[in-house]
Design an enzyme around this catalytic site. Structure first.
Site, short mmCIF file in Angstrom:
data_model
loop_
_atom_site.label_atom_id
_atom_site.label_comp_id
_atom_site.label_asym_id
_atom_site.label_seq_id
_atom_site.Cartn_x
_atom_site.Cartn_y
_atom_site.Cartn_z
CB ILE A 123 -0.91 0.02 1.24
CG1 ILE A 123 -1.70 -1.29 1.37
CG2 ILE A 123 -1.84 1.23 1.22
CD1 ILE A 123 -2.64 -1.57 0.24
CB CYS A 124 0.87 4.23 0.69
SG CYS A 124 1.32 5.97 0.81
#
Length: 223
Positions: free
Chosen positions: A134-135
């Site tokens: 994620i991210c």
């Protein structure tokens, strides 16, 4: 019930795990009926940032101890992770991914995975068990793909033309632009990535939606 490992990099987006993303990860896994255990490196953070001022401090903090704040104390040292016990591995974002899980914050495109992170992720990558990032954590995913000798693996940090997407492509992978509430799935390599707070102006609800998209894809891959 399928079980995955969640790897945290501290507590706080400037020097560890992004808290909204990490909590959203645990919520979304629970919503999908996927069991999890949390892990974190048992060593000092690269540095400590005062999240009120945004400035560095002279403190020293341990990544595992800080991650315990998010995991409500239920977190184990990363070196204790046994990949054979898990169907997949998940990395929430935050700058800790670039500072504590790999050396991107210092070395840019010459970055490498920290040894404990490499030992944890590579068995999943080589066995093509799903890896979710994620991210900023797709940096870890892209470095692992490079280490495995993969090329053109599909990975996202949301939008292109930034240092993270440039590094992903410099390491021989393919950056795919997606919107904040979407996830990128590479079915060939069982890679799943989602942008979350790579979109700085995203709301907490949009962050949850981003992570839910990734965990929904994980559920589909796990079957």
């Amino acid at each position: 019930m399928k079980r995955v490992a969640v790897v945290l990099s501290g507590s706080g987006y400037l020097d560890g795990s992004e808290i909204t993303e990490a909590v959203s990860t645990l919520i979304a896994l629970s919503q999908q009926g996927i069991a999890y255990d949390c892990y974190a490196p048992d060593r000092a953070q690269r540095h400590v940032v005062n999240h009120l001022s945004g400035e560095g401090t002279e403190e020293t903090r341990n990544i595992l101890i800080e991650a315990a704040r998010i995991a409500r104390g239920k977190v184990s040292p990363l070196e204790a992770l046994m990949p054979i016990a898990y169907a997949g591995i998940v990395f929430p974002g935050g700058f800790g991914a670039a500072k504590n899980l790999c050396t991107f914050a210092d070395d840019g495109e010459n970055a490498r995975l920290h040894d404990d992170v490499k030992a944890a992720i590579m068995p999943f990558v080589l066995a093509k068990k799903p890896v979710v990032a994620i991210c900023a954590a797709p940096l870890v995913l892209a470095l692992a793909a490079k280490e495995a000798g993969y090329s053109k693996a599909r990975i996202t940090v949301g939008y292109g033309g930034n240092p993270l997407s440039d590094a992903i492509e410099a390491w021989g992978q393919m950056h795919v632009s997606v919107e904040v509430d979407q996830a990128c799935l590479d079915p060939e390599h069982a890679f799943i990535s989602a942008p979350a707070y790579m979109y700085d102006e995203a709301t907490p609800a949009e962050i949850l939606a981003s992570v839910q998209a990734a965990m929904g894809a994980l559920k589909d891959v796990l079957g």
